[in-house]
Design an enzyme around this catalytic site. Sequence first.
Site, PDB file in Angstrom:
ATOM      1  N   TYR A  56     -27.686 -17.507   7.616  1.00 41.24           N
ATOM      2  CA  TYR A  56     -28.543 -16.544   6.909  1.00 41.24           C
ATOM      3  C   TYR A  56     -29.688 -17.264   6.211  1.00 41.24           C
ATOM      4  O   TYR A  56     -29.474 -18.280   5.577  1.00 41.24           O
ATOM      5  CB  TYR A  56     -27.725 -15.760   5.863  1.00 41.24           C
ATOM      6  CG  TYR A  56     -27.724 -14.295   6.197  1.00 41.24           C
ATOM      7  CD1 TYR A  56     -28.841 -13.512   5.920  1.00 41.24           C
ATOM      8  CD2 TYR A  56     -26.648 -13.715   6.852  1.00 41.24           C
ATOM      9  CE1 TYR A  56     -28.872 -12.180   6.274  1.00 41.24           C
ATOM     10  CE2 TYR A  56     -26.678 -12.376   7.203  1.00 41.24           C
ATOM     11  CZ  TYR A  56     -27.793 -11.606   6.912  1.00 41.24           C
ATOM     12  OH  TYR A  56     -27.830 -10.292   7.278  1.00 41.24           O
ATOM     13  N   GLU A  58     -32.729 -15.541   4.462  1.00 41.11           N
ATOM     14  CA  GLU A  58     -33.733 -14.643   3.878  1.00 41.11           C
ATOM     15  C   GLU A  58     -34.800 -15.439   3.131  1.00 41.11           C
ATOM     16  O   GLU A  58     -34.491 -16.376   2.392  1.00 41.11           O
ATOM     17  CB  GLU A  58     -33.066 -13.662   2.913  1.00 41.11           C
ATOM     18  CG  GLU A  58     -32.303 -12.578   3.642  1.00 41.11           C
ATOM     19  CD  GLU A  58     -31.770 -11.487   2.723  1.00 41.11           C
ATOM     20  OE1 GLU A  58     -31.998 -11.565   1.509  1.00 41.11           O
ATOM     21  OE2 GLU A  58     -31.138 -10.558   3.246  1.00 41.11           O
ATOM     22  N   ASP A 202     -52.373  -5.124  19.563  1.00 39.38           N
ATOM     23  CA  ASP A 202     -50.968  -5.224  19.985  1.00 39.38           C
ATOM     24  C   ASP A 202     -50.965  -5.793  21.403  1.00 39.38           C
ATOM     25  O   ASP A 202     -51.262  -5.090  22.371  1.00 39.38           O
ATOM     26  CB  ASP A 202     -50.332  -3.836  19.943  1.00 39.38           C
ATOM     27  CG  ASP A 202     -48.864  -3.864  20.347  1.00 39.38           C
ATOM     28  OD1 ASP A 202     -48.410  -4.884  20.911  1.00 39.38           O
ATOM     29  OD2 ASP A 202     -48.164  -2.856  20.103  1.00 39.38           O
ATOM     30  N   THR A 228     -44.716  -8.919  21.129  1.00 41.81           N
ATOM     31  CA  THR A 228     -43.339  -9.282  21.426  1.00 41.81           C
ATOM     32  C   THR A 228     -43.381 -10.687  22.007  1.00 41.81           C
ATOM     33  O   THR A 228     -44.445 -11.180  22.402  1.00 41.81           O
ATOM     34  CB  THR A 228     -42.708  -8.342  22.466  1.00 41.81           C
ATOM     35  OG1 THR A 228     -43.476  -8.417  23.665  1.00 41.81           O
ATOM     36  CG2 THR A 228     -42.669  -6.905  21.969  1.00 41.81           C
ATOM     37  N   LYS A 231     -42.069 -10.476  26.871  1.00 41.95           N
ATOM     38  CA  LYS A 231     -42.658  -9.840  28.060  1.00 41.95           C
ATOM     39  C   LYS A 231     -43.336 -10.954  28.875  1.00 41.95           C
ATOM     40  O   LYS A 231     -42.650 -11.851  29.322  1.00 41.95           O
ATOM     41  CB  LYS A 231     -43.537  -8.675  27.638  1.00 41.95           C
ATOM     42  CG  LYS A 231     -42.686  -7.592  26.922  1.00 41.95           C
ATOM     43  CD  LYS A 231     -43.456  -6.377  26.453  1.00 41.95           C
ATOM     44  CE  LYS A 231     -42.516  -5.425  25.702  1.00 41.95           C
ATOM     45  NZ  LYS A 231     -43.230  -4.241  25.166  1.00 41.95           N
ATOM     46  N   ARG A 237     -35.917 -12.029  23.082  1.00 46.10           N
ATOM     47  CA  ARG A 237     -36.265 -10.751  22.476  1.00 46.10           C
ATOM     48  C   ARG A 237     -36.655 -10.998  21.038  1.00 46.10           C
ATOM     49  O   ARG A 237     -35.814 -11.395  20.228  1.00 46.10           O
ATOM     50  CB  ARG A 237     -35.070  -9.798  22.520  1.00 46.10           C
ATOM     51  CG  ARG A 237     -34.580  -9.482  23.907  1.00 46.10           C
ATOM     52  CD  ARG A 237     -35.665  -8.889  24.748  1.00 46.10           C
ATOM     53  NE  ARG A 237     -35.809  -7.490  24.504  1.00 46.10           N
ATOM     54  CZ  ARG A 237     -35.347  -6.541  25.314  1.00 46.10           C
ATOM     55  NH1 ARG A 237     -34.732  -6.859  26.431  1.00 46.10           N
ATOM     56  NH2 ARG A 237     -35.508  -5.285  25.019  1.00 46.10           N
TER      57      ARG A 237
HETATM   58  C1  LIG Z   1     -42.931  -3.372  24.169  1.00 41.40           C
HETATM   59  C2  LIG Z   1     -43.966  -2.962  23.224  1.00 41.40           C
HETATM   60  C3  LIG Z   1     -43.723  -2.854  21.848  1.00 41.40           C
HETATM   61  C4  LIG Z   1     -42.335  -2.819  21.233  1.00 41.40           C
HETATM   62  O1  LIG Z   1     -41.492  -3.791  21.510  1.00 41.40           O
HETATM   63  P1  LIG Z   1     -39.920  -3.642  21.271  1.00 41.40           P
HETATM   64  O2  LIG Z   1     -39.519  -5.065  21.232  1.00 41.40           O
HETATM   65  O3  LIG Z   1     -39.418  -2.893  22.445  1.00 41.40           O
HETATM   66  O4  LIG Z   1     -39.703  -2.921  19.991  1.00 41.40           O
HETATM   67  C5  LIG Z   1     -44.786  -2.614  21.001  1.00 41.40           C
HETATM   68  N1  LIG Z   1     -46.024  -2.464  21.477  1.00 41.40           N
HETATM   69  C6  LIG Z   1     -46.295  -2.507  22.794  1.00 41.40           C
HETATM   70  C7  LIG Z   1     -47.689  -2.334  23.254  1.00 41.40           C
HETATM   71  C8  LIG Z   1     -45.275  -2.750  23.710  1.00 41.40           C
HETATM   72  O5  LIG Z   1     -45.559  -2.767  25.004  1.00 41.40           O
END
Ligand SMILES: *Cc1c(COP(=O)(O)O)cnc(C)c1O
Length: 423
Positions: A56, A58, A202, A228, A231, A237
């Site tokens: 942990y 924090e 994003d 993220t 991807k 993750r």
């Molecule tokens: C995948 C995605 C997210 C969210 O990701 P999670 O890990 O699934 O919560 C946010 N914004 C965009 C544009 C995404 O493609």
Amino acid sequence: MHEPAVPHLQAADPEIAGLVEAEARRQFEKIRLIASENYVSPAVLEATGSVLTNKYSEGYAGKRYYEGQQNVDPIELAAIGRAKGLFGVEHANVQPYSGSPANLAVYLAFLDPGDPVMGLSLPMGGHLTHGWSVSATGKWFTPVRYEVRADTGRVDMDEVRDLALKERPKLIWCGGTAVPRTIDFPAFAEIAREAGAVLAADIAHIAGLVAGGAHPSPVGHADVITTTTHKTLRGPRGAMVMSTAEHAKAVDKAVFPGLQGGPHNHTTAAIAVALKEAAAPDFSRYAHQVVANAKALAAALAERGYDLVSGGTDNHLILIDLTNKGVAGKPAAQALDRAGIELNYNAVPFDPRKPFDPSGLRLGTGAITTRGLDEARMPQVAAWIDEVVRAAARADETVVERVAGEVRELLAGYPMPGWAPTP
Ligand SMILES: *Cc1c(COP(=O)(O)O)cnc(C)c1O
């Protein structure tokens, strides 16, 4: 078998071990075209499965609320340093549990409840967290939505500007989850400046392409960047919020203690590993190959009469409107899955069908490129997709079974990180 091997799991819980093994084999045998997925390296898997999950932490390095951070602090600082180096940002927070919480942190850092927020509408390719109605972000803030143009399938920056100056959002999101075209960060930045809004980019889908130089970077244009890590960036993750130094404090306070408790240290370590991998020259080749594969696949699909939203792609992602093929997205996606080709049904802009039974398919080339497939293979992939979509329209299962066998045979020649044939 799964790589690294899981003998303790097999001994302790054969039920779960069996499912893990089956999933590894499934990932080996399928052409995985889900645009948000990838294959992480064995090194990332090992970090994710490490004893760091026991700890942990924090707080932030040097300012923790629990003792015993002798190893966690340098791990988190390494991840932060690598993120700053790779993307060229002044500040990075690597603690968000995933992309959605990272985006929530941006709201908490910059907005008050009820404030107007502008984002690309979900059915046009935007993300839930950009103010869509079923999301907390659409319920607790006042959404303003821009769209793509019906004739081009692309965002029209003049329309975005007009809307922003009329509605005066406090926050503007650019980027999305089903956007096949390059995001014009400088144009968004100009509009945000005129409207007096914070610009958030994003880059969840395209982070790996940005890191590898295969998509323009939002750095220098956006006030805050979320992504993220799993991807096209090909890490565990997780997620990051990056910003200029000016917003560092606000971002950090929003992530912890604003939204989260203890960071997932095993994930932080795996993010550090993935960022090191993404800084290697190999990764830039990977990112450019992802785009080359998507362009080759899009061209081969278009040649077969597929109607691609915006006419093609600039990145890893392709959105197909199946209306002219006489089959909806869901039955097509299900038939393709049975044929060993995994993707998702998706709404297309101005979709006349319902969200749970829309007209389109979304594909991406991040995972198959990791697998080693190149442009030369894309006409074959398009031919299989075409055969199965046409078979789905007339419920012909023999074609589906034949293609599944052919897919398995092709992929047997492309090794997968995370699975190896049993010796
Ligand atoms: C995948 C995605 C997210 C969210 O990701 P999670 O890990 O699934 O919560 C946010 N914004 C965009 C544009 C995404 O493609």
